[in-house]
Design a protein around this motif. Structure first.
Motif, short mmCIF file in Angstrom:
data_model
loop_
_atom_site.label_atom_id
_atom_site.label_comp_id
_atom_site.label_asym_id
_atom_site.label_seq_id
_atom_site.Cartn_x
_atom_site.Cartn_y
_atom_site.Cartn_z
N ALA A 518 42.91 -29.62 -3.62
CA ALA A 518 44.35 -30.29 -3.56
C ALA A 518 45.24 -30.44 -4.59
CB ALA A 518 43.83 -31.81 -2.88
N LEU A 519 44.61 -30.65 -5.89
CA LEU A 519 45.43 -30.83 -7.11
C LEU A 519 46.32 -29.68 -7.51
CD1 LEU A 519 43.25 -33.15 -9.14
CD2 LEU A 519 45.54 -33.75 -8.21
N HIS A 520 45.82 -28.40 -7.04
CA HIS A 520 46.43 -27.01 -7.32
C HIS A 520 47.66 -27.10 -6.48
CE1 HIS A 520 42.86 -26.02 -9.13
NE2 HIS A 520 42.24 -25.32 -8.10
N VAL A 521 48.04 -27.68 -5.45
CA VAL A 521 49.17 -27.48 -4.55
C VAL A 521 50.36 -28.04 -5.45
CG1 VAL A 521 50.29 -28.24 -2.59
CG2 VAL A 521 48.15 -27.55 -2.41
N LEU A 522 50.14 -29.01 -6.50
CA LEU A 522 51.07 -29.81 -7.17
C LEU A 522 52.08 -28.61 -7.94
CD1 LEU A 522 49.41 -33.19 -8.01
CD2 LEU A 522 50.95 -32.51 -6.24
N THR A 523 51.23 -27.63 -8.27
CA THR A 523 52.00 -26.57 -9.24
C THR A 523 53.03 -25.91 -8.29
OG1 THR A 523 50.52 -24.85 -8.88
CG2 THR A 523 49.91 -26.25 -10.48
N GLU A 524 52.95 -26.12 -7.01
CA GLU A 524 53.74 -25.38 -6.04
C GLU A 524 55.00 -26.49 -5.71
OE1 GLU A 524 52.05 -22.73 -2.92
OE2 GLU A 524 50.27 -23.91 -3.55
N CYS A 525 54.99 -27.59 -5.98
CA CYS A 525 55.93 -28.63 -5.74
C CYS A 525 56.12 -29.77 -6.79
CB CYS A 525 55.50 -29.35 -4.52
SG CYS A 525 54.08 -30.28 -4.47
N PRO A 526 56.25 -29.16 -7.95
CA PRO A 526 56.33 -30.20 -9.42
C PRO A 526 57.68 -31.08 -9.37
CG PRO A 526 57.19 -27.95 -9.89
CD PRO A 526 56.47 -28.02 -8.68
N GLY A 527 58.48 -30.86 -8.62
CA GLY A 527 59.67 -31.86 -8.62
C GLY A 527 59.40 -32.72 -7.50
N ARG A 528 58.83 -32.25 -6.31
CA ARG A 528 58.37 -33.21 -4.97
C ARG A 528 57.63 -34.25 -5.69
NH1 ARG A 528 56.81 -30.68 0.61
NH2 ARG A 528 56.66 -32.25 1.79
N TRP A 529 56.41 -33.96 -6.50
CA TRP A 529 55.54 -34.60 -6.99
C TRP A 529 56.21 -35.51 -7.86
CZ3 TRP A 529 51.21 -37.05 -6.87
CH2 TRP A 529 50.41 -37.54 -8.00
N ALA A 530 57.19 -35.17 -8.87
CA ALA A 530 57.54 -36.19 -9.79
C ALA A 530 58.61 -37.22 -9.11
CB ALA A 530 58.54 -35.33 -10.64
N ASP A 531 59.26 -36.74 -8.08
CA ASP A 531 60.11 -37.87 -7.32
C ASP A 531 59.09 -38.93 -6.55
OD1 ASP A 531 62.33 -36.32 -8.08
OD2 ASP A 531 62.43 -35.25 -6.21
N VAL A 532 57.95 -38.51 -5.94
CA VAL A 532 57.06 -39.45 -5.20
C VAL A 532 56.34 -40.29 -6.23
CG1 VAL A 532 54.95 -39.59 -3.98
CG2 VAL A 532 56.77 -37.95 -3.17
N LEU A 533 56.33 -39.75 -7.38
CA LEU A 533 55.63 -40.51 -8.51
C LEU A 533 56.70 -41.59 -9.04
CD1 LEU A 533 52.73 -40.48 -9.49
CD2 LEU A 533 53.52 -39.13 -11.29
N ALA A 534 57.82 -41.17 -9.39
CA ALA A 534 59.02 -42.18 -9.46
C ALA A 534 59.34 -43.29 -8.58
CB ALA A 534 60.20 -41.41 -9.69
N GLU A 535 59.07 -42.83 -7.36
CA GLU A 535 59.29 -43.98 -6.17
C GLU A 535 57.91 -44.75 -6.24
OE1 GLU A 535 60.19 -44.11 -1.60
OE2 GLU A 535 60.16 -42.27 -2.51
N ALA A 536 56.79 -44.20 -6.41
CA ALA A 536 55.49 -45.03 -6.00
C ALA A 536 55.51 -45.93 -7.29
CB ALA A 536 54.40 -44.23 -6.14
N SER A 537 56.07 -45.43 -8.51
CA SER A 537 55.54 -46.21 -9.67
C SER A 537 56.67 -47.57 -9.85
CB SER A 537 55.68 -45.18 -10.93
OG SER A 537 54.94 -44.34 -10.83
N ARG A 538 57.56 -47.51 -8.97
CA ARG A 538 58.68 -48.33 -9.16
C ARG A 538 58.16 -49.94 -8.87
NH1 ARG A 538 62.03 -46.48 -5.86
NH2 ARG A 538 63.06 -44.70 -7.53
N GLY A 539 58.21 -50.66 -9.83
CA GLY A 539 57.66 -52.14 -9.66
C GLY A 539 56.25 -52.35 -9.87
#
Length: 793
Positions: A518-539
């Motif tokens: 599952a984690l390997h897939v993040l190398t195919e969508c690093p920008g998408r992962w970073a965007d989700v992380l920024a949103e999830a981390s907010r607050g």
């Protein structure tokens, strides 16, 4: 049933423990035999510390462990296995035993009688250090604070649940004189780091090194294992941690002769580009090198580079504390060598200083211990493999380039000559006498412990842009593996080590294969992962530190849904507490920081396992088709590539586990050993696994030692997304790689896979047949993986 083959076609690893003894394994045999494996692969079975969940802490190598059912239980398991056509492979532990005197009769005798004990030669103790007393780091505080808790009980000295033998005639002495009169000295546990005078397993003081290089010790500690082999109870061996031994090659030659050449693999971690010593009479490794190559197929190299940039922006790690791989490893190595392995470093320095001071070679004289220590440190931290094995290969391990860098640590150029002295001793340029041999041995043993502790147990937890890359045997700085490199690796394996072991999940893995997939897939969508992380981390405040936060979010992404939410949170929390202690940046196993660890627990509950974690869960759900492709692709490649595949318990199905103890939970088989699925059907991964194993069992010659491996190249715009190979011209494996990138680029389009001559049938989908050149879109219409068998002409 026909007997199990001499060389396994596939093995299945079972972690035996009191909650899963021989009887439970026996009950599971029908289910496991139905998988079409050829051998059960058992964790250590010799007598261990009571309650041990792993068995690597052996206390008596002459007996089979009673908590597992004793020798009769093992023999009954063997009989049942043979009735179902299965053999047994045993995991053995030659390097160490448990430092538990009350359970270890050989150690009890040595502590009572000292170096004159016949069994004193069993253990790697430096009797010249510490006034001839073995340091036992068991006290909870300095002796002055703990003296009242040391109690004499007849001829035994007790301290809480510890027990030690008293030397004859000393029981009536007052405590200070009584302690001075023993062949051992109980001390504050913190002294182990710098004062210990016995070789241990890495930095684990509870495990004492065994001198199996001594023929008498080998004979005594291997008699039961050899008896089980020669009586047909077991068929082959897995050798744990050969790199800790004084002479791994010599040991393996003796073992090979004693076993009559039974199939044996060694737990040797190979660095990228490193080969197994050709002189070792073994079938190969346990398979971490295969794991690295299979995992790398499903990582996008360009995407990993972007993910690394995103990680650095999010977590802001210092360069040598998780920002850059090589710098992180180097800093960790310095820390480990001067802290956790300070006692080993001291012993190595003493050996070097004594050798130089007494050498007839004048070039070795006048070398100050501090200069030798500095030279040793600077060379050790620059090793890129676990250890050298002989003076002949030391030149490629302790390179001249490393020596040139090491010399720069000296302010006075003349004193930098200590580097050349050390390197020349390792290369055998000053002879091959006992003193030189001891020095090379201690250097190699220290090097292997350093590599394990600094890389696997420290840097892997500091450098975390992609958690799936930080796996045993991995190369986190450059984890992606392209098809050409993978094919070259497989060709070498088939040519040089065709019966080697291969694995994807083990009891020592940081994460199971399906979590990593599952984690390997993040190398195919690093920008998408970073965007989700920024949103999830907010607050989500406060965040203990950025690296921990990044690792925590990836952990829940990789683990995915896991039943009861409270149990899932506990699993994640415990894995991350282990993570931060191993990293040693803000807390550690020996210097725990409760406020920081409490902050980690609160963050896990409020963030990754709380409401914000749903954002990550939604991303995982959206990426599920591509996770599926990775899970199935890795499984099929593993089961059909060169070598003998080893399945870890439960991994025939989807198996998502984190670092131990999470991955050592007793397997769940049904009452009839049916896998415990209640008859509710089989997963797609299990269908792939069963199909591949059945084919291996039915046609072993296609995959065995005399088989062949032929890369197959797809053609067309998406050719790089197809990994395919043929085995012996009779079986074809084809899998989809980087499926998210494939979908984003328009799919397979006109990509085709040219097949070898003949007509080919889909092993899993009867009725589907292909020949010549097949369109990839048609080939992978129903599944991202395909297993084909050539039809008779």
């Amino acid at each position: 049933m026909p007997p199990a083959p001499a060389v396994p076609t596939a093995t299945y690893r079972l972690q035996l423990q009191p909650d899963f003894p021989f009887s439970a394994a026996t009950t599971a045999v029908p289910h496991l035999a139905a998988l079409n494996i050829s051998h059960l692969h058992l964790s250590p079975v010799l007598e261990a510390v009571p309650g041990s969940r792993h068995g690597y802490d052996v206390v008596d190598p002459t007996r089979v462990r009673e908590e597992l059912g004793g020798e009769e239980g093992l023999r009954e398991l063997s009989r049942t296995a043979r009735d179902h056509g299965l053999g047994l492979i045993l995991d053995i532990v030659p390097n160490h035993m448990a430092m538990s005197p009350r359970h270890n009769p050989a150690l009890w005798e040595v502590l009572r009688d000292g170096p004159s004990s016949p069994r004193a030669r069993w253990f790697d103790i430096d009797w010249e250090a510490q006034g001839g007393q073995v340091l036992l780091p068991v006290l909870g505080g300095p002796l002055g604070e703990e003296a009242d808790r040391l109690k004499v009980d007849g001829d035994v000295l007790r301290y809480h649940d510890h027990a030690f033998p008293l030397r004859e005639g000393t029981a009536g002495l007052p405590l200070p004189r009584l302690l001075d009169a023993q062949w051992y000295r109980p001390v504050w546990w913190r002294l182990a780091r710098t004062e210990l005078n016995y070789r241990r397993f890495f930095s684990i003081s509870e495990l004492i090194g065994v001198r199996v290089e001594d023929p008498e010790v080998f004979a005594a500690t291997h008699a039961k294992i050899l008896e089980l082999l020669h009586e047909g109870v077991v068929d082959g061996l897995r050798v744990d941690h050969p790199d800790g031994l004084a002479d791994p090659g010599g040991y393996l030659r003796r073992l090979h002769e004693a076993t009559g050449g039974r199939w044996t693999v060694v737990e040797k971690i190979l660095a990228d580009g490193e080969g197994l010593p050709a002189s070792w009479p073994v079938a190969g490794t346990t398979g971490y090198d295969a794991l690295r190559h299979v995992d790398g197929l499903f990582m996008d190299p360009a995407g990993f580079g972007e993910l690394l940039d995103r990680y650095r922006a999010f977590a802001a790690p210092q360069t040598d504390r998780g920002g850059d791989w090589d710098a992180t490893v180097r800093r960790a190595a310095y820390k480990v060598l001067t802290h956790e392995l300070a006692a080993e470093s001291d012993r190595l320095t003493r050996v070097a200083a004594r050798l130089c001071a007494t050498s007839p070679e004048t070039a070795l004289r006048d070398r100050a211990p501090w200069a030798l220590r500095t030279a040793l440190t600077e060379l050790l931290v620059r090793l890129e493999v676990y250890r050298p094995y002989s003076p002949e290969d030391a030149a490629t391990v302790v390179t001249e380039e490393a020596a040139a860098e090491a010399r720069r640590a000296f302010a006075v150029p003349e004193e930098a000559g200590a580097v050349d002295v050390v390197r020349d001793l390792l290369l055998g340029r000053y002879g091959d006498g006992p003193a030189q041999a001891e020095f090379r041995t201690r250097f190699a043993q220290t090097a292997s412990a350093l590599r394990a502790k600094s890389v696997e147990d420290t840097a892997f937890y500091r450098y975390v842009p992609l958690l799936s890359a930080t796996e045993v045997g991995g190369e986190p700085g450059d984890p992606a593996v392209g098809p050409d490199r993978f094919h070259a690796y497989c060709a070498r394996v088939q040519r040089d080590w065709p019966a080697t072991g291969t694995v994807l999940s083990t009891h020592d893995a940081k994460r199971s294969a399906d979590v990593r997939a599952a984690l390997h897939v993040l190398t195919e969508c690093p920008g998408r992962w970073a965007d989700v992380l920024a949103e999830a981390s907010r607050g989500v405040e406060p965040v203990p530190d950025g690296q921990l936060a990044w690792a925590a979010w990836q952990t829940v992404f990789g683990l995915g849904p896991a039943g009861d939410e409270r149990a899932r949170e506990e699993r994640v929390r415990e894995a991350l507490l282990k993570h931060v202690r191993e990293a040693g940046l803000f807390t550690s196993w020996t210097e725990q920081e409760p406020p920081y660890e409490e902050a980690v627990a609160r963050f896990v509950a409020a963030g990754p396992c709380g409401v914000p974690g749903r954002k990550v869960a939604e991303l995982r759900e959206a990426l599920e088709p591509h996770i599926r492709a990775n899970v199935l692709g890795a499984a099929l490649v593993h089961l059909t590539m060169p070598g003998v595949p080893d399945l870890y318990q439960g991994t025939e199905r989807e198996y998502r586990a984190l670092v131990d103890p999470d991955n050592r939970t007793p397997p769940r088989f049904g009452e009839n050993g049916d896998g415990g699925d209640g008859g509710g059907g089989r997963s797609e991964k299990e269908a792939v696994t069963r199909a591949a194993l059945a084919l291996r069992a039915r046609r072993p010659e296609v995959f065995g030692t005399s088989a062949s491996y032929e890369p197959l190249a797809a053609v067309g715009p998406a050719a790089d997304h197809c990994l395919a190979f043929a085995r012996s011209g009779e079986v074809v494996t084809a899998v989809t790689r980087l499926s998210l990138r494939l979908a984003e680029s328009g799919g397979w389009r006109d990509t085709c896979l040219p097949l070898p001559r003949g007509r080919w049938a889909d092993v899993r989908e009867p009725g589907r047949e292909f020949e010549r050149e097949v369109r990839a879109a048609e080939l992978f219409a129903a599944s991202p993986v395909v297993l084909l068998e050539r039809l008779p002409e």
